[in-house]
Design an enzyme around this catalytic site. Structure first.
Site, short mmCIF file in Angstrom:
data_model
loop_
_atom_site.label_atom_id
_atom_site.label_comp_id
_atom_site.label_asym_id
_atom_site.label_seq_id
_atom_site.Cartn_x
_atom_site.Cartn_y
_atom_site.Cartn_z
N ALA A 27 24.11 -24.92 0.89
CA ALA A 27 24.60 -23.81 0.07
C ALA A 27 24.02 -23.79 -1.34
O ALA A 27 23.85 -22.73 -1.95
CB ALA A 27 26.12 -23.85 0.02
N HIS A 124 23.85 -23.28 11.35
CA HIS A 124 25.19 -22.67 11.40
C HIS A 124 25.14 -21.17 11.70
O HIS A 124 26.12 -20.46 11.46
CB HIS A 124 25.94 -22.97 10.10
CG HIS A 124 26.27 -24.44 9.95
ND1 HIS A 124 26.53 -25.03 8.74
CD2 HIS A 124 26.36 -25.41 10.88
CE1 HIS A 124 26.78 -26.32 8.94
NE2 HIS A 124 26.67 -26.58 10.22
N ASN A 216 19.47 -32.13 -6.03
CA ASN A 216 20.88 -31.74 -5.98
C ASN A 216 21.51 -31.85 -7.36
O ASN A 216 21.34 -32.86 -8.04
CB ASN A 216 21.65 -32.61 -4.98
CG ASN A 216 22.93 -31.94 -4.54
OD1 ASN A 216 23.83 -31.73 -5.35
ND2 ASN A 216 23.01 -31.57 -3.30
#
Ligand code: OAD
Length: 244
Positions: A27, A124, A216
């Site tokens: 995400a 997903h 990240n």
């Protein structure tokens, strides 16, 4: 040169060397496009709802409370008119240059394809694909957005997004393709994912190539031997030059 610059330099070297790079994302790859992630402070899972978001995005909710499911889904998942950011565009260009073998993503927003990426394993699923649960007819996301309440097919069946809900399994062909791409890769970049959702997060264990990098903003699990960059993925990849 500060630490940030030297990390960018190391990432540049990894990408220069790579012939079959795989990108594994979550995400955090789309937050710079304006779509909130799940587990950050402003993420979807830290907001208040009638039921926990994990329930709202579950197979049980889709079956038992279809109307509530669609209210949440339209409001929280389909409500973004997002465009690809520098990360999506960089990856499409890297594939075009013949250096990237695949994008493996947990995201369902379709932004990698919008940027021009061709080989994308959507672990997903995707909001862009929706099917009638009775006759299998296809509907796009615009159709789902335009309807109110529970969207129905012409045949009377309920339409379901091709999204892996909690309580559902991942698509076999997608997982197999992702595992092959990761096993064959000489380099892997993991970015914008908390690596907390399985089985998706477990797929990175198939990597046996030379160079591994993690981009990240927050913590991203334990990835031994990786170059770790705590910066925004779009800003970071936007600084990399693609050399043929
Ligand atoms: P998470 O929300 O768990 O993690 C997103 C990570 O991205 C966090 O660690 C953030 O620190 C980081 N991040 C945010 N913006 C960033 C940026 N611009 N640059 C770099 N890092 C950034 O999201 P996922 O790991 O993708 O599943 O979550 C996995 C799955 O949980 C999702 O696919 C979804 C959810 O339940 C389903 O819907 C089935």
């Amino acid at each position: 040169m500060d630490m940030g610059d030297s990390n960018i330099q190391k990432l540049q070297e990894i990408i220069d060397r790579a012939k079959r790079l795989v990108f594994f994302g979550g995400a955090g790859v789309s937050t710079e496009s304006g779509i909130p992630d799940f587990r950050s402070k402003d993420g979807l899972y830290n907001q208040k709802y009638k039921f926990p978001p994990e329930y709202m995005l579950s197979h049980a909710c889709f079956v038992d409370r279809t109307e509530d499911f669609y209210e949440f889904y339209r409001d929280k998942i389909l409500s973004y008119e997002a465009k690809p950011n520098a990360a999506h565009l960089f990856l499409a260009a890297l594939e075009q240059a013949g250096k990237l073998s695949a994008v493996v993503t947990q995201n369902i927003d379709g932004l990698h394809q919008d940027a021009g990426s061709k080989r994308v394993y959507e672990l997903h699923g995707s909001v862009r694909r929706n099917y009638c649960t009775r006759c299998g007819a296809f509907y796009d996301d615009k159709y789902i957005k335009a309807q109110s309440g529970v969207p129905h097919c012409g045949c009377g069946g309920v339409i379901k997004p091709d999204v892996v809900l909690y309580g559902e399994g991942l698509d076999d062909a997608t997982v197999t393709g992702a595992i092959k791409a990761i096993s064959d890769a000489d380099a892997m970049i993991i970015a914008g994912t908390s690596l907390t959702v399985y089985p998706a997060a477990g797929l990175i264990r198939y990597f046996r190539g030379r160079d591994l990098a993690v981009i990240n903003l927050g913590e991203a699990g334990d990835v031994p031997g990786a170059l770790i960059i705590h910066q925004k993925v779009g800003e970071t990849l936007g600084q990399i030059i693609i050399k043929q």
